[in-house]
Scaffold this motif. Sequence first.
Motif, PDB file in Angstrom:
ATOM      1  N   GLN A  86       0.820  -1.287   0.290  1.00 60.88           N
ATOM      2  CA  GLN A  86       0.028   0.016   0.044  1.00 60.88           C
ATOM      3  C   GLN A  86       0.803   1.167  -0.024  1.00 60.88           C
ATOM      4  N   VAL A  87       1.940   1.248   0.596  1.00 62.38           N
ATOM      5  CA  VAL A  87       2.896   2.486   0.594  1.00 62.38           C
ATOM      6  C   VAL A  87       3.582   2.432  -0.681  1.00 62.38           C
ATOM      7  N   ARG A  88       3.872   1.505  -1.183  1.00 65.02           N
ATOM      8  CA  ARG A  88       4.587   1.615  -2.511  1.00 65.02           C
ATOM      9  C   ARG A  88       3.616   1.798  -3.626  1.00 65.02           C
ATOM     10  N   LEU A  89       2.378   1.777  -3.576  1.00 67.37           N
ATOM     11  CA  LEU A  89       1.290   2.148  -4.557  1.00 67.37           C
ATOM     12  C   LEU A  89       1.062   3.826  -4.080  1.00 67.37           C
ATOM     13  N   ASP A  90       1.210   4.124  -2.829  1.00 68.88           N
ATOM     14  CA  ASP A  90       0.880   5.361  -2.716  1.00 68.88           C
ATOM     15  C   ASP A  90       2.239   6.276  -3.239  1.00 68.88           C
ATOM     16  N   GLU A  91       3.326   5.463  -3.096  1.00 69.04           N
ATOM     17  CA  GLU A  91       4.375   6.262  -3.883  1.00 69.04           C
ATOM     18  C   GLU A  91       4.449   6.308  -5.330  1.00 69.04           C
ATOM     19  N   GLY A  92       3.460   5.256  -5.830  1.00 63.95           N
ATOM     20  CA  GLY A  92       3.602   5.538  -7.289  1.00 63.95           C
ATOM     21  C   GLY A  92       4.106   4.203  -7.833  1.00 63.95           C
ATOM     22  N   ASP A  93       4.562   3.140  -7.165  1.00 64.78           N
ATOM     23  CA  ASP A  93       5.393   2.222  -7.677  1.00 64.78           C
ATOM     24  C   ASP A  93       4.462   0.849  -7.733  1.00 64.78           C
ATOM     25  N   ALA A  94       3.575   0.866  -8.717  1.00 64.74           N
ATOM     26  CA  ALA A  94       2.428   0.015  -8.684  1.00 64.74           C
ATOM     27  C   ALA A  94       3.026  -1.451  -9.141  1.00 64.74           C
ATOM     28  N   GLU A  95       3.997  -1.467  -9.925  1.00 65.44           N
ATOM     29  CA  GLU A  95       4.676  -2.895 -10.118  1.00 65.44           C
ATOM     30  C   GLU A  95       5.105  -3.720  -9.081  1.00 65.44           C
ATOM     31  N   ALA A  96       5.987  -2.660  -8.152  1.00 62.45           N
ATOM     32  CA  ALA A  96       6.635  -3.382  -7.266  1.00 62.45           C
ATOM     33  C   ALA A  96       5.741  -3.646  -5.921  1.00 62.45           C
ATOM     34  N   ALA A  97       4.562  -2.812  -5.878  1.00 61.85           N
ATOM     35  CA  ALA A  97       3.300  -3.234  -4.750  1.00 61.85           C
ATOM     36  C   ALA A  97       2.708  -4.529  -5.186  1.00 61.85           C
ATOM     37  N   LEU A  98       2.525  -4.716  -6.703  1.00 53.83           N
ATOM     38  CA  LEU A  98       1.958  -6.094  -7.113  1.00 53.83           C
ATOM     39  C   LEU A  98       2.813  -7.140  -6.860  1.00 53.83           C
ATOM     40  N   ALA A  99       4.073  -6.849  -6.882  1.00 51.33           N
ATOM     41  CA  ALA A  99       5.269  -8.021  -6.381  1.00 51.33           C
ATOM     42  C   ALA A  99       5.029  -8.520  -4.932  1.00 51.33           C
ATOM     43  N   LEU A 100       4.732  -7.398  -4.237  1.00 51.54           N
ATOM     44  CA  LEU A 100       4.794  -7.464  -2.913  1.00 51.54           C
ATOM     45  C   LEU A 100       3.671  -8.434  -2.320  1.00 51.54           C
ATOM     46  N   LEU A 101       2.519  -8.043  -3.218  1.00 49.43           N
ATOM     47  CA  LEU A 101       1.106  -8.692  -2.821  1.00 49.43           C
ATOM     48  C   LEU A 101       1.084 -10.243  -3.019  1.00 49.43           C
ATOM     49  N   SER A 102       2.206 -10.929  -3.754  1.00 46.80           N
ATOM     50  CA  SER A 102       2.232 -12.183  -4.198  1.00 46.80           C
ATOM     51  C   SER A 102       2.213 -12.986  -2.838  1.00 46.80           C
TER      52      SER A 102
END
Length: 136
Positions: A86-102
């Motif tokens: 959620q923090v990475r998504l807020d920072e604008g890094d959706a791809e890294a956020a998606l990788a963390l959600l795995s």
Amino acid sequence: MPWTRAAKHVPDALAREAPRWRRPGTRGYASPVTTPYASLSESDWAELERIHDLMEDGDREGARAAVDALRAGRADQADLRLLDAQVRLDEGDAEAALALLSGAERCADPAEFFATRASCHHESVHFEAARDDARQ
């Protein structure tokens, strides 16, 4: 008893026996949970709420530092992975956020998980996947 014939009015075609791998105490039984769930303490949940407050106030740097400190030593904990995503998504890094959600599927709030993953897919222009997650 869902796996045996419980009453005489149940037709034989509907009465079935559990497969061997599904019956506890039999050889080949596979437990549905293979790894234990590592839960958070009350102080960790309070810190998680504080980080959400930092994000709502727009303090991305403070939220990032707090998440990194909270995840130190517990990088695979599902709720902390969700928070980091959620923090990475807020920072604008959706791809890294998606990788963390795995690794965050077993978090305490599945609705929050699917909403975050749908947002990540939307920001990454994966609209079909975002729609599927939004429906869950």
